[in-house]
Design a protein around this motif. Structure first.
Motif, PDB file in Angstrom:
ATOM      1  N   GLU A 132       0.450   2.492   0.775  1.00  0.00           N
ATOM      2  CA  GLU A 132      -0.565   2.061  -0.195  1.00  0.00           C
ATOM      3  C   GLU A 132      -1.880   2.819   0.026  1.00  0.00           C
ATOM      4  O   GLU A 132      -2.461   3.391  -0.906  1.00  0.00           O
ATOM      5  CB  GLU A 132      -0.809   0.557  -0.073  1.00  0.00           C
ATOM      6  CG  GLU A 132      -1.930   0.081  -0.965  1.00  0.00           C
ATOM      7  CD  GLU A 132      -2.022  -1.428  -1.061  1.00  0.00           C
ATOM      8  OE1 GLU A 132      -1.054  -2.034  -1.559  1.00  0.00           O
ATOM      9  OE2 GLU A 132      -3.040  -1.989  -0.635  1.00  0.00           O
ATOM     10  N   GLU A 133      -2.329   2.860   1.271  1.00  0.00           N
ATOM     11  CA  GLU A 133      -3.602   3.530   1.566  1.00  0.00           C
ATOM     12  C   GLU A 133      -3.509   5.041   1.299  1.00  0.00           C
ATOM     13  O   GLU A 133      -4.452   5.655   0.816  1.00  0.00           O
ATOM     14  CB  GLU A 133      -4.003   3.256   3.016  1.00  0.00           C
ATOM     15  CG  GLU A 133      -4.328   1.783   3.229  1.00  0.00           C
ATOM     16  CD  GLU A 133      -4.827   1.466   4.632  1.00  0.00           C
ATOM     17  OE1 GLU A 133      -5.045   0.275   4.898  1.00  0.00           O
ATOM     18  OE2 GLU A 133      -4.995   2.396   5.452  1.00  0.00           O
ATOM     19  N   GLN A 134      -2.357   5.581   1.626  1.00  0.00           N
ATOM     20  CA  GLN A 134      -2.154   7.011   1.394  1.00  0.00           C
ATOM     21  C   GLN A 134      -2.240   7.331  -0.105  1.00  0.00           C
ATOM     22  O   GLN A 134      -2.935   8.256  -0.522  1.00  0.00           O
ATOM     23  CB  GLN A 134      -0.775   7.418   1.953  1.00  0.00           C
ATOM     24  CG  GLN A 134      -0.347   8.831   1.646  1.00  0.00           C
ATOM     25  CD  GLN A 134      -1.046   9.871   2.514  1.00  0.00           C
ATOM     26  OE1 GLN A 134      -1.983   9.568   3.252  1.00  0.00           O
ATOM     27  NE2 GLN A 134      -0.621  11.109   2.402  1.00  0.00           N
ATOM     28  N   ALA A 135      -1.551   6.526  -0.925  1.00  0.00           N
ATOM     29  CA  ALA A 135      -1.539   6.772  -2.372  1.00  0.00           C
ATOM     30  C   ALA A 135      -2.940   6.618  -2.950  1.00  0.00           C
ATOM     31  O   ALA A 135      -3.409   7.466  -3.715  1.00  0.00           O
ATOM     32  CB  ALA A 135      -0.563   5.818  -3.054  1.00  0.00           C
ATOM     33  N   ILE A 136      -3.645   5.555  -2.553  1.00  0.00           N
ATOM     34  CA  ILE A 136      -4.996   5.326  -3.089  1.00  0.00           C
ATOM     35  C   ILE A 136      -5.919   6.472  -2.675  1.00  0.00           C
ATOM     36  O   ILE A 136      -6.718   6.958  -3.471  1.00  0.00           O
ATOM     37  CB  ILE A 136      -5.545   3.953  -2.641  1.00  0.00           C
ATOM     38  CG1 ILE A 136      -4.719   2.833  -3.295  1.00  0.00           C
ATOM     39  CG2 ILE A 136      -7.019   3.804  -3.014  1.00  0.00           C
ATOM     40  CD1 ILE A 136      -5.026   1.434  -2.809  1.00  0.00           C
ATOM     41  N   SER A 137      -5.752   6.948  -1.436  1.00  0.00           N
ATOM     42  CA  SER A 137      -6.640   8.030  -0.991  1.00  0.00           C
ATOM     43  C   SER A 137      -6.308   9.344  -1.704  1.00  0.00           C
ATOM     44  O   SER A 137      -7.121  10.254  -1.731  1.00  0.00           O
ATOM     45  CB  SER A 137      -6.603   8.187   0.526  1.00  0.00           C
ATOM     46  OG  SER A 137      -5.375   8.721   0.907  1.00  0.00           O
ATOM     47  N   ARG A 158      10.631  -2.796  -0.096  1.00  0.00           N
ATOM     48  CA  ARG A 158       9.616  -3.461   0.719  1.00  0.00           C
ATOM     49  C   ARG A 158       8.206  -3.146   0.221  1.00  0.00           C
ATOM     50  O   ARG A 158       8.032  -2.244  -0.600  1.00  0.00           O
ATOM     51  CB  ARG A 158       9.764  -3.164   2.205  1.00  0.00           C
ATOM     52  CG  ARG A 158       9.955  -1.726   2.588  1.00  0.00           C
ATOM     53  CD  ARG A 158      10.492  -1.632   4.008  1.00  0.00           C
ATOM     54  NE  ARG A 158      11.872  -2.057   4.044  1.00  0.00           N
ATOM     55  CZ  ARG A 158      12.909  -1.273   4.324  1.00  0.00           C
ATOM     56  NH1 ARG A 158      12.725  -0.034   4.635  1.00  0.00           N
ATOM     57  NH2 ARG A 158      14.134  -1.723   4.308  1.00  0.00           N
ATOM     58  N   SER A 159       7.253  -3.909   0.714  1.00  0.00           N
ATOM     59  CA  SER A 159       5.868  -3.759   0.263  1.00  0.00           C
ATOM     60  C   SER A 159       5.321  -2.386   0.646  1.00  0.00           C
ATOM     61  O   SER A 159       5.623  -1.863   1.725  1.00  0.00           O
ATOM     62  CB  SER A 159       5.036  -4.876   0.918  1.00  0.00           C
ATOM     63  OG  SER A 159       3.713  -4.440   1.057  1.00  0.00           O
ATOM     64  N   ALA A 160       4.485  -1.832  -0.223  1.00  0.00           N
ATOM     65  CA  ALA A 160       3.906  -0.508   0.037  1.00  0.00           C
ATOM     66  C   ALA A 160       3.041  -0.516   1.294  1.00  0.00           C
ATOM     67  O   ALA A 160       2.812   0.515   1.907  1.00  0.00           O
ATOM     68  CB  ALA A 160       3.088  -0.056  -1.168  1.00  0.00           C
ATOM     69  N   ARG A 161       2.589  -1.711   1.690  1.00  0.00           N
ATOM     70  CA  ARG A 161       1.787  -1.797   2.917  1.00  0.00           C
ATOM     71  C   ARG A 161       2.652  -1.709   4.161  1.00  0.00           C
ATOM     72  O   ARG A 161       2.175  -1.428   5.252  1.00  0.00           O
ATOM     73  CB  ARG A 161       1.003  -3.122   2.947  1.00  0.00           C
ATOM     74  CG  ARG A 161      -0.105  -3.105   1.950  1.00  0.00           C
ATOM     75  CD  ARG A 161      -1.139  -4.198   2.219  1.00  0.00           C
ATOM     76  NE  ARG A 161      -1.893  -4.373   0.995  1.00  0.00           N
ATOM     77  CZ  ARG A 161      -1.879  -5.459   0.254  1.00  0.00           C
ATOM     78  NH1 ARG A 161      -1.195  -6.514   0.616  1.00  0.00           N
ATOM     79  NH2 ARG A 161      -2.553  -5.508  -0.868  1.00  0.00           N
ATOM     80  N   GLU A 162       3.955  -1.985   3.981  1.00  0.00           N
ATOM     81  CA  GLU A 162       4.863  -1.894   5.146  1.00  0.00           C
ATOM     82  C   GLU A 162       5.537  -0.531   5.204  1.00  0.00           C
ATOM     83  O   GLU A 162       6.260  -0.236   6.152  1.00  0.00           O
ATOM     84  CB  GLU A 162       5.981  -2.941   5.027  1.00  0.00           C
ATOM     85  CG  GLU A 162       5.537  -4.365   5.208  1.00  0.00           C
ATOM     86  CD  GLU A 162       6.600  -5.328   4.676  1.00  0.00           C
ATOM     87  OE1 GLU A 162       7.792  -4.977   4.689  1.00  0.00           O
ATOM     88  OE2 GLU A 162       6.210  -6.408   4.242  1.00  0.00           O
ATOM     89  N   LEU A 163       5.336   0.283   4.160  1.00  0.00           N
ATOM     90  CA  LEU A 163       5.998   1.593   4.154  1.00  0.00           C
ATOM     91  C   LEU A 163       5.106   2.632   4.815  1.00  0.00           C
ATOM     92  O   LEU A 163       3.891   2.599   4.646  1.00  0.00           O
ATOM     93  CB  LEU A 163       6.296   2.016   2.707  1.00  0.00           C
ATOM     94  CG  LEU A 163       7.419   1.264   2.009  1.00  0.00           C
ATOM     95  CD1 LEU A 163       7.403   1.538   0.503  1.00  0.00           C
ATOM     96  CD2 LEU A 163       8.782   1.645   2.582  1.00  0.00           C
ATOM     97  N   PRO A 164       5.713   3.566   5.551  1.00  0.00           N
ATOM     98  CA  PRO A 164       4.887   4.569   6.226  1.00  0.00           C
ATOM     99  C   PRO A 164       4.212   5.522   5.242  1.00  0.00           C
ATOM    100  O   PRO A 164       4.768   5.822   4.174  1.00  0.00           O
ATOM    101  CB  PRO A 164       5.885   5.330   7.103  1.00  0.00           C
ATOM    102  CG  PRO A 164       7.225   5.056   6.515  1.00  0.00           C
ATOM    103  CD  PRO A 164       7.136   3.726   5.840  1.00  0.00           C
ATOM    104  N   ALA A 165       3.041   5.994   5.616  1.00  0.00           N
ATOM    105  CA  ALA A 165       2.257   6.887   4.748  1.00  0.00           C
ATOM    106  C   ALA A 165       3.004   8.199   4.481  1.00  0.00           C
ATOM    107  O   ALA A 165       2.879   8.791   3.405  1.00  0.00           O
ATOM    108  CB  ALA A 165       0.911   7.173   5.389  1.00  0.00           C
ATOM    109  N   PHE A 166       3.843   8.636   5.436  1.00  0.00           N
ATOM    110  CA  PHE A 166       4.436   9.980   5.314  1.00  0.00           C
ATOM    111  C   PHE A 166       5.360  10.119   4.092  1.00  0.00           C
ATOM    112  O   PHE A 166       5.628  11.224   3.647  1.00  0.00           O
ATOM    113  CB  PHE A 166       5.181  10.371   6.605  1.00  0.00           C
ATOM    114  CG  PHE A 166       6.563   9.803   6.741  1.00  0.00           C
ATOM    115  CD1 PHE A 166       7.653  10.439   6.141  1.00  0.00           C
ATOM    116  CD2 PHE A 166       6.794   8.628   7.462  1.00  0.00           C
ATOM    117  CE1 PHE A 166       8.928   9.914   6.256  1.00  0.00           C
ATOM    118  CE2 PHE A 166       8.069   8.099   7.578  1.00  0.00           C
ATOM    119  CZ  PHE A 166       9.135   8.747   6.971  1.00  0.00           C
ATOM    120  N   ILE A 167       5.840   8.994   3.556  1.00  0.00           N
ATOM    121  CA  ILE A 167       6.761   9.071   2.409  1.00  0.00           C
ATOM    122  C   ILE A 167       6.120   9.845   1.251  1.00  0.00           C
ATOM    123  O   ILE A 167       6.781  10.556   0.515  1.00  0.00           O
ATOM    124  CB  ILE A 167       7.206   7.664   1.929  1.00  0.00           C
ATOM    125  CG1 ILE A 167       8.035   6.978   3.010  1.00  0.00           C
ATOM    126  CG2 ILE A 167       7.994   7.744   0.627  1.00  0.00           C
ATOM    127  CD1 ILE A 167       8.577   5.618   2.631  1.00  0.00           C
TER     128      ILE A 167
END
Ligand code: FAD
Length: 367
Positions: A132-137, A158-167
Protein backbone atom coordinates in the motif's frame (compact mmCIF):
# COMPACT_ATOMS: atom_id res chain seq x y z
CA UNK A 1 15.13 -45.70 -27.81
CA UNK A 2 14.40 -41.97 -27.88
CA UNK A 3 17.10 -39.34 -27.58
CA UNK A 4 14.79 -37.18 -25.45
CA UNK A 5 11.73 -37.74 -23.33
CA UNK A 6 10.10 -34.31 -23.07
CA UNK A 7 7.79 -33.92 -20.09
CA UNK A 8 5.31 -31.17 -20.95
CA UNK A 9 3.89 -30.12 -24.33
CA UNK A 10 3.86 -26.44 -23.36
CA UNK A 11 5.87 -23.74 -25.11
CA UNK A 12 9.25 -24.70 -23.60
CA UNK A 13 8.89 -28.43 -24.33
CA UNK A 14 7.57 -27.78 -27.84
CA UNK A 15 10.38 -25.39 -28.84
CA UNK A 16 12.93 -27.88 -27.54
CA UNK A 17 11.24 -30.80 -29.38
CA UNK A 18 11.09 -28.82 -32.64
CA UNK A 19 14.77 -27.84 -32.47
CA UNK A 20 15.87 -31.35 -31.47
CA UNK A 21 13.95 -32.89 -34.38
CA UNK A 22 15.57 -30.39 -36.75
CA UNK A 23 18.92 -31.76 -35.58
CA UNK A 24 17.88 -35.35 -36.30
CA UNK A 25 17.02 -36.31 -32.71
CA UNK A 26 14.16 -38.62 -31.84
CA UNK A 27 11.79 -37.25 -29.19
CA UNK A 28 8.78 -38.45 -27.25
CA UNK A 29 6.65 -35.64 -25.81
CA UNK A 30 4.22 -36.42 -23.00
CA UNK A 31 1.69 -34.24 -21.21
CA UNK A 32 -0.66 -35.03 -18.38
CA UNK A 33 -3.32 -32.76 -19.87
CA UNK A 34 -5.56 -33.88 -22.74
CA UNK A 35 -4.17 -31.23 -25.08
CA UNK A 36 -0.90 -29.74 -26.26
CA UNK A 37 0.19 -26.12 -25.68
CA UNK A 38 0.27 -25.97 -21.88
CA UNK A 39 -1.05 -22.63 -20.67
CA UNK A 40 -1.05 -20.96 -24.07
CA UNK A 41 -3.61 -23.48 -25.39
CA UNK A 42 -6.48 -21.95 -27.34
CA UNK A 43 -9.60 -23.90 -28.28
CA UNK A 44 -11.97 -22.97 -31.09
CA UNK A 45 -15.54 -22.66 -29.77
CA UNK A 46 -18.32 -21.19 -31.97
CA UNK A 47 -15.57 -20.11 -34.39
CA UNK A 48 -13.80 -18.07 -31.68
CA UNK A 49 -10.31 -18.93 -30.37
CA UNK A 50 -10.79 -19.14 -26.62
CA UNK A 51 -7.71 -18.57 -24.44
CA UNK A 52 -8.41 -21.43 -22.04
CA UNK A 53 -5.83 -20.39 -19.42
CA UNK A 54 -6.35 -16.64 -19.45
CA UNK A 55 -5.62 -13.80 -21.86
CA UNK A 56 -2.35 -14.29 -23.74
CA UNK A 57 -0.88 -11.40 -25.69
CA UNK A 58 2.44 -11.93 -27.39
CA UNK A 59 4.88 -9.04 -27.03
CA UNK A 60 8.64 -8.74 -27.30
CA UNK A 61 11.49 -6.37 -28.06
CA UNK A 62 13.61 -9.18 -29.40
CA UNK A 63 13.55 -9.27 -33.19
CA UNK A 64 15.00 -12.77 -33.33
CA UNK A 65 12.17 -14.16 -31.16
CA UNK A 66 9.54 -12.22 -33.09
CA UNK A 67 10.85 -13.65 -36.38
CA UNK A 68 11.01 -17.10 -34.81
CA UNK A 69 7.31 -17.20 -33.79
CA UNK A 70 6.24 -15.58 -37.05
CA UNK A 71 7.89 -18.53 -38.79
CA UNK A 72 5.11 -20.74 -37.41
CA UNK A 73 2.12 -18.51 -38.05
CA UNK A 74 1.28 -14.91 -38.93
CA UNK A 75 0.39 -12.48 -36.15
CA UNK A 76 -2.30 -9.81 -36.33
CA UNK A 77 -1.94 -6.17 -35.23
CA UNK A 78 -3.72 -6.54 -31.88
CA UNK A 79 -2.55 -3.96 -29.33
CA UNK A 80 -3.35 -4.55 -25.70
CA UNK A 81 -5.30 -1.60 -24.26
CA UNK A 82 -7.11 -2.88 -21.19
CA UNK A 83 -9.79 -0.88 -19.40
CA UNK A 84 -10.34 -0.68 -15.65
CA UNK A 85 -13.90 -0.76 -14.37
CA UNK A 86 -14.16 0.68 -10.86
CA UNK A 87 -17.79 0.50 -9.73
CA UNK A 88 -18.97 1.46 -13.20
CA UNK A 89 -16.37 4.21 -13.75
CA UNK A 90 -14.14 3.33 -16.72
CA UNK A 91 -10.44 4.22 -16.90
CA UNK A 92 -7.76 3.52 -19.48
CA UNK A 93 -4.75 1.41 -18.56
CA UNK A 94 -1.83 1.54 -18.17
CA UNK A 95 -2.00 4.75 -16.10
CA UNK A 96 -1.66 7.49 -18.70
CA UNK A 97 -3.00 10.92 -19.61
CA UNK A 98 -6.38 9.44 -20.56
CA UNK A 99 -6.63 7.91 -17.07
CA UNK A 100 -5.58 11.16 -15.35
CA UNK A 101 -7.97 13.21 -17.45
CA UNK A 102 -10.94 10.98 -16.52
CA UNK A 103 -9.88 10.89 -12.88
CA UNK A 104 -9.04 14.55 -12.25
CA UNK A 105 -10.01 16.50 -15.39
CA UNK A 106 -6.34 17.47 -15.90
CA UNK A 107 -5.30 18.10 -19.49
CA UNK A 108 -1.54 18.66 -19.55
CA UNK A 109 1.19 16.28 -18.37
CA UNK A 110 2.49 18.92 -15.96
CA UNK A 111 -0.92 19.19 -14.28
CA UNK A 112 -1.04 15.40 -13.92
CA UNK A 113 2.47 15.24 -12.46
CA UNK A 114 1.65 18.02 -10.02
CA UNK A 115 -1.48 16.17 -8.85
CA UNK A 116 0.46 12.95 -8.23
CA UNK A 117 3.27 14.82 -6.44
CA UNK A 118 0.77 16.62 -4.23
CA UNK A 119 -0.87 13.32 -3.18
CA UNK A 120 2.51 11.72 -2.53
CA UNK A 121 3.50 14.65 -0.32
CA UNK A 122 0.25 14.52 1.66
CA UNK A 123 0.75 10.78 2.24
CA UNK A 124 4.26 11.55 3.55
CA UNK A 125 5.71 8.10 2.98
CA UNK A 126 9.50 8.07 2.87
CA UNK A 127 10.31 4.40 3.25
CA UNK A 128 7.43 2.22 2.02
CA UNK A 129 7.00 -0.77 4.32
CA UNK A 130 4.28 -2.59 2.41
CA UNK A 131 2.53 -2.68 -0.95
CA UNK A 132 0.00 0.00 0.00
CA UNK A 133 2.70 2.49 0.99
CA UNK A 134 4.78 1.60 -2.03
CA UNK A 135 1.86 2.18 -4.44
CA UNK A 136 0.86 5.48 -2.81
CA UNK A 137 4.45 6.70 -2.91
CA UNK A 138 4.59 5.93 -6.63
CA UNK A 139 1.20 7.15 -7.92
CA UNK A 140 -0.65 8.88 -5.09
CA UNK A 141 -3.82 7.96 -3.23
CA UNK A 142 -6.56 8.29 -5.89
CA UNK A 143 -5.04 5.83 -8.32
CA UNK A 144 -4.13 3.52 -5.48
CA UNK A 145 -7.66 3.52 -3.99
CA UNK A 146 -9.55 3.10 -7.26
CA UNK A 147 -7.26 1.15 -9.53
CA UNK A 148 -4.71 -0.78 -7.47
CA UNK A 149 -6.00 -1.66 -4.00
CA UNK A 150 -9.03 -3.86 -4.74
CA UNK A 151 -7.47 -5.57 -7.74
CA UNK A 152 -4.23 -6.42 -5.93
CA UNK A 153 -5.99 -7.59 -2.77
CA UNK A 154 -8.20 -9.92 -4.83
CA UNK A 155 -5.22 -11.17 -6.79
CA UNK A 156 -3.13 -12.03 -3.73
CA UNK A 157 -5.95 -12.86 -1.32
CA UNK A 158 -4.66 -10.55 1.41
CA UNK A 159 -4.64 -6.91 2.48
CA UNK A 160 -2.27 -4.60 0.62
CA UNK A 161 -0.81 -3.66 4.00
CA UNK A 162 0.25 -7.27 4.55
CA UNK A 163 1.79 -7.60 1.10
CA UNK A 164 5.48 -6.84 0.63
CA UNK A 165 6.42 -3.62 -1.16
CA UNK A 166 8.65 -5.47 -3.66
CA UNK A 167 5.62 -6.86 -5.56
CA UNK A 168 5.29 -3.47 -7.25
CA UNK A 169 8.80 -2.11 -7.59
CA UNK A 170 7.62 0.10 -10.39
CA UNK A 171 4.23 0.92 -11.86
CA UNK A 172 3.67 1.73 -15.50
CA UNK A 173 2.89 5.46 -15.49
CA UNK A 174 2.92 7.33 -18.76
CA UNK A 175 2.46 11.04 -19.31
CA UNK A 176 1.20 10.68 -22.88
CA UNK A 177 -2.23 9.85 -24.29
CA UNK A 178 -1.12 6.32 -25.17
CA UNK A 179 -3.25 3.34 -24.14
CA UNK A 180 -0.89 0.68 -25.48
CA UNK A 181 -0.17 -1.46 -22.41
CA UNK A 182 3.19 -2.78 -23.55
CA UNK A 183 6.28 -0.78 -24.44
CA UNK A 184 7.66 -3.54 -26.66
CA UNK A 185 8.32 -3.03 -30.33
CA UNK A 186 6.46 -6.17 -31.45
CA UNK A 187 3.01 -7.26 -30.34
CA UNK A 188 0.12 -9.32 -31.66
CA UNK A 189 -2.04 -12.43 -31.49
CA UNK A 190 -1.33 -15.44 -33.69
CA UNK A 191 -3.96 -15.67 -36.43
CA UNK A 192 -5.80 -18.94 -35.81
CA UNK A 193 -4.79 -19.13 -32.14
CA UNK A 194 -1.74 -20.23 -30.17
CA UNK A 195 -2.47 -23.94 -30.55
CA UNK A 196 -1.61 -23.64 -34.26
CA UNK A 197 1.96 -22.65 -33.32
CA UNK A 198 2.39 -25.65 -31.05
CA UNK A 199 0.84 -28.01 -33.65
CA UNK A 200 3.41 -26.84 -36.17
CA UNK A 201 6.27 -27.21 -33.69
CA UNK A 202 5.23 -30.76 -32.84
CA UNK A 203 4.51 -31.88 -36.43
CA UNK A 204 6.09 -35.30 -37.04
CA UNK A 205 6.98 -35.76 -33.35
CA UNK A 206 5.44 -38.48 -31.22
CA UNK A 207 3.13 -36.95 -28.59
CA UNK A 208 1.28 -38.83 -25.87
CA UNK A 209 -1.43 -36.95 -23.97
CA UNK A 210 -3.03 -37.85 -20.62
CA UNK A 211 0.30 -39.27 -19.45
CA UNK A 212 1.57 -38.15 -16.06
CA UNK A 213 5.33 -38.57 -15.74
CA UNK A 214 5.05 -39.50 -12.06
CA UNK A 215 2.58 -42.29 -12.66
CA UNK A 216 5.04 -44.24 -14.87
CA UNK A 217 8.32 -42.57 -14.00
CA UNK A 218 10.76 -45.50 -14.22
CA UNK A 219 9.24 -46.92 -17.37
CA UNK A 220 9.24 -43.52 -19.10
CA UNK A 221 12.79 -42.67 -18.02
CA UNK A 222 14.04 -45.97 -19.44
CA UNK A 223 12.72 -45.03 -22.90
CA UNK A 224 15.15 -42.15 -23.53
CA UNK A 225 18.78 -41.13 -23.12
CA UNK A 226 17.84 -37.78 -21.63
CA UNK A 227 14.80 -36.08 -20.09
CA UNK A 228 13.64 -32.51 -20.65
CA UNK A 229 11.47 -31.77 -17.65
CA UNK A 230 9.05 -28.80 -17.61
CA UNK A 231 6.85 -29.80 -14.65
CA UNK A 232 7.12 -28.58 -11.04
CA UNK A 233 10.67 -28.87 -9.74
CA UNK A 234 9.64 -29.71 -6.15
CA UNK A 235 7.52 -32.60 -7.39
CA UNK A 236 10.46 -33.97 -9.40
CA UNK A 237 12.44 -34.23 -6.15
CA UNK A 238 9.50 -35.64 -4.22
CA UNK A 239 9.03 -32.40 -2.25
CA UNK A 240 12.04 -33.27 -0.08
CA UNK A 241 12.71 -29.63 0.88
CA UNK A 242 9.01 -28.77 1.12
CA UNK A 243 6.32 -27.50 -1.24
CA UNK A 244 6.87 -24.40 -3.39
CA UNK A 245 3.81 -22.15 -3.16
CA UNK A 246 1.72 -20.63 -5.94
CA UNK A 247 -1.36 -18.47 -6.46
CA UNK A 248 -4.03 -20.15 -8.47
CA UNK A 249 -6.87 -19.02 -10.74
CA UNK A 250 -10.09 -20.44 -11.98
CA UNK A 251 -11.88 -19.46 -15.13
CA UNK A 252 -15.60 -19.34 -15.90
CA UNK A 253 -16.31 -19.27 -19.60
CA UNK A 254 -19.75 -18.44 -21.03
CA UNK A 255 -21.10 -18.44 -24.56
CA UNK A 256 -23.38 -15.41 -24.97
CA UNK A 257 -26.08 -15.81 -27.60
CA UNK A 258 -27.96 -12.56 -27.37
CA UNK A 259 -25.22 -10.11 -28.31
CA UNK A 260 -22.30 -10.09 -30.71
CA UNK A 261 -20.30 -7.68 -28.56
CA UNK A 262 -20.47 -7.96 -24.78
CA UNK A 263 -17.96 -5.40 -23.50
CA UNK A 264 -16.32 -3.76 -26.53
CA UNK A 265 -12.79 -4.67 -25.46
CA UNK A 266 -10.77 -7.88 -25.08
CA UNK A 267 -9.75 -7.21 -21.47
CA UNK A 268 -11.61 -5.33 -18.73
CA UNK A 269 -10.15 -5.34 -15.21
CA UNK A 270 -12.55 -5.05 -12.27
CA UNK A 271 -10.58 -3.07 -9.73
CA UNK A 272 -13.07 -2.85 -6.85
CA UNK A 273 -12.82 -5.29 -3.95
CA UNK A 274 -16.44 -6.49 -4.14
CA UNK A 275 -16.55 -7.97 -7.68
CA UNK A 276 -15.15 -11.47 -7.12
CA UNK A 277 -13.32 -11.76 -10.43
CA UNK A 278 -10.32 -9.66 -11.45
CA UNK A 279 -11.08 -9.46 -15.14
CA UNK A 280 -13.39 -10.40 -17.96
CA UNK A 281 -11.90 -11.46 -21.25
CA UNK A 282 -13.97 -11.26 -24.44
CA UNK A 283 -12.02 -13.54 -26.72
CA UNK A 284 -13.26 -12.49 -30.15
CA UNK A 285 -11.71 -9.02 -29.77
CA UNK A 286 -8.19 -10.51 -29.78
CA UNK A 287 -8.78 -11.35 -33.43
CA UNK A 288 -11.31 -8.63 -34.41
CA UNK A 289 -13.94 -11.38 -34.68
CA UNK A 290 -17.28 -10.85 -36.39
CA UNK A 291 -19.02 -14.06 -35.26
CA UNK A 292 -22.77 -14.08 -34.42
CA UNK A 293 -22.10 -14.98 -30.80
CA UNK A 294 -19.50 -13.98 -28.27
CA UNK A 295 -17.59 -15.80 -25.54
CA UNK A 296 -16.43 -14.30 -22.27
CA UNK A 297 -14.29 -15.65 -19.45
CA UNK A 298 -14.32 -14.39 -15.89
CA UNK A 299 -10.98 -14.82 -14.13
CA UNK A 300 -11.13 -15.59 -10.40
CA UNK A 301 -7.93 -15.63 -8.33
CA UNK A 302 -7.79 -18.37 -5.71
CA UNK A 303 -5.66 -19.85 -2.96
CA UNK A 304 -3.45 -22.67 -4.18
CA UNK A 305 -3.03 -26.01 -2.49
CA UNK A 306 -1.09 -29.01 -3.78
CA UNK A 307 -3.08 -30.62 -6.59
CA UNK A 308 -4.52 -27.29 -7.86
CA UNK A 309 -3.29 -25.72 -11.09
CA UNK A 310 -0.17 -23.69 -10.22
CA UNK A 311 -0.21 -20.28 -11.98
CA UNK A 312 1.84 -17.60 -10.27
CA UNK A 313 4.90 -18.56 -8.20
CA UNK A 314 5.09 -16.73 -4.86
CA UNK A 315 8.68 -15.57 -5.11
CA UNK A 316 9.09 -14.41 -1.52
CA UNK A 317 12.25 -15.11 0.49
CA UNK A 318 11.00 -18.38 1.95
CA UNK A 319 10.01 -19.91 -1.39
CA UNK A 320 13.09 -18.59 -3.19
CA UNK A 321 15.33 -20.20 -0.55
CA UNK A 322 13.53 -23.52 -1.00
CA UNK A 323 13.81 -23.21 -4.79
CA UNK A 324 17.58 -22.65 -4.50
CA UNK A 325 17.93 -26.03 -2.78
CA UNK A 326 16.00 -27.78 -5.55
CA UNK A 327 18.02 -25.94 -8.18
CA UNK A 328 21.25 -27.22 -6.63
CA UNK A 329 19.93 -30.79 -6.91
CA UNK A 330 18.82 -30.17 -10.49
CA UNK A 331 22.33 -29.08 -11.42
CA UNK A 332 23.57 -32.51 -10.36
CA UNK A 333 21.24 -34.42 -12.67
CA UNK A 334 23.35 -34.71 -15.81
CA UNK A 335 20.71 -36.51 -17.83
CA UNK A 336 17.87 -34.11 -17.09
CA UNK A 337 17.29 -30.62 -18.48
CA UNK A 338 14.97 -28.49 -16.34
CA UNK A 339 13.17 -25.71 -18.20
CA UNK A 340 10.05 -23.56 -18.42
CA UNK A 341 8.09 -21.73 -15.75
CA UNK A 342 7.40 -24.66 -13.39
CA UNK A 343 10.84 -26.25 -13.37
CA UNK A 344 12.56 -22.89 -12.74
CA UNK A 345 9.84 -21.54 -10.40
CA UNK A 346 9.65 -18.26 -12.24
CA UNK A 347 6.95 -16.24 -13.98
CA UNK A 348 7.90 -16.06 -17.64
CA UNK A 349 6.19 -14.29 -20.51
CA UNK A 350 6.01 -16.31 -23.71
CA UNK A 351 8.90 -14.54 -25.40
CA UNK A 352 11.06 -15.26 -22.35
CA UNK A 353 10.18 -18.97 -22.42
CA UNK A 354 11.08 -19.15 -26.11
CA UNK A 355 14.33 -17.27 -25.42
CA UNK A 356 15.27 -19.58 -22.59
CA UNK A 357 14.36 -22.70 -24.62
CA UNK A 358 16.57 -21.48 -27.48
CA UNK A 359 19.49 -20.86 -25.10
CA UNK A 360 19.01 -24.39 -23.73
CA UNK A 361 18.98 -25.76 -27.28
CA UNK A 362 22.22 -23.94 -28.11
CA UNK A 363 23.91 -25.30 -24.97
CA UNK A 364 22.72 -28.82 -25.73
CA UNK A 365 23.50 -29.03 -29.42
CA UNK A 366 25.72 -26.25 -30.62
CA UNK A 367 28.44 -25.80 -27.98
P1 FAD B 1 3.39 -24.62 -19.38
O1 FAD B 1 2.64 -23.97 -20.46
O2 FAD B 1 2.77 -24.68 -18.04
O3 FAD B 1 3.74 -26.10 -19.86
C1 FAD B 1 4.13 -27.12 -18.96
C2 FAD B 1 3.39 -28.38 -19.37
O4 FAD B 1 3.91 -29.47 -18.60
C3 FAD B 1 1.89 -28.32 -19.08
O5 FAD B 1 1.16 -28.59 -20.26
C4 FAD B 1 1.68 -29.39 -18.02
O6 FAD B 1 0.44 -30.06 -18.16
C5 FAD B 1 2.84 -30.33 -18.29
N1 FAD B 1 3.22 -31.12 -17.11
C6 FAD B 1 3.49 -30.67 -15.87
N2 FAD B 1 3.77 -31.69 -15.05
C7 FAD B 1 3.66 -32.83 -15.78
C8 FAD B 1 3.78 -34.21 -15.49
N3 FAD B 1 4.07 -34.63 -14.24
N4 FAD B 1 3.60 -35.12 -16.48
C9 FAD B 1 3.27 -34.70 -17.72
N5 FAD B 1 3.12 -33.40 -18.07
C10 FAD B 1 3.31 -32.48 -17.10
N6 FAD B 1 2.73 -14.60 -21.37
C11 FAD B 1 2.80 -13.61 -22.30
O7 FAD B 1 3.81 -13.48 -22.99
N7 FAD B 1 1.74 -12.77 -22.51
C12 FAD B 1 0.59 -12.87 -21.80
O8 FAD B 1 -0.34 -12.08 -22.01
C13 FAD B 1 0.50 -13.88 -20.80
N8 FAD B 1 -0.61 -14.00 -20.06
C14 FAD B 1 -0.68 -14.96 -19.09
C15 FAD B 1 -1.84 -15.06 -18.34
C16 FAD B 1 -1.94 -16.00 -17.34
C17 FAD B 1 -3.21 -16.09 -16.53
C18 FAD B 1 -0.85 -16.85 -17.07
C19 FAD B 1 -0.93 -17.86 -15.95
C20 FAD B 1 0.31 -16.78 -17.84
C21 FAD B 1 0.41 -15.83 -18.86
N9 FAD B 1 1.54 -15.74 -19.66
C22 FAD B 1 1.62 -14.75 -20.61
C23 FAD B 1 2.70 -16.66 -19.49
C24 FAD B 1 2.63 -17.92 -20.39
O9 FAD B 1 1.48 -18.66 -20.08
C25 FAD B 1 3.89 -18.77 -20.14
O10 FAD B 1 5.03 -18.03 -20.49
C26 FAD B 1 3.97 -20.11 -20.88
O11 FAD B 1 2.76 -20.77 -20.96
C27 FAD B 1 4.98 -21.00 -20.18
O12 FAD B 1 5.24 -22.17 -20.94
P2 FAD B 1 5.91 -23.43 -20.22
O13 FAD B 1 6.18 -24.44 -21.29
O14 FAD B 1 7.03 -22.99 -19.38
O15 FAD B 1 4.83 -23.95 -19.18
Amino acid sequence: MYDYLIVGAGLFGSVFAYEAKKRGKKCLVIDKRDHIGGNIYTEKIEGINVHKYGAHIFHTNNERIWDYVNGFTKFNRYTNSPIANYKGELYNLPFNMNTFNTLWGVVSPDEAKAKIEQQKTVAGITEPKNLEEQAISLVGTDIYEKLIKGYTEKQWGRSARELPAFIIKRLPVRFTYDNNYFNDQYQGIPIGGYTTIIEKMLEGIEVKLNVDFFEQRQELESLANKVVYTGMIDQYFDYKFGVLEYRSLHFETKVIDDTTNYQGNAVINYTDKETPYTRIIEHKHFEFGTQDKTIITEEYPSEWKPGDEPYYPINDDKNNETYKKYKALAENEPKVIFGGRLATYKYYDMHQVIGSALVTVEKEFDQ
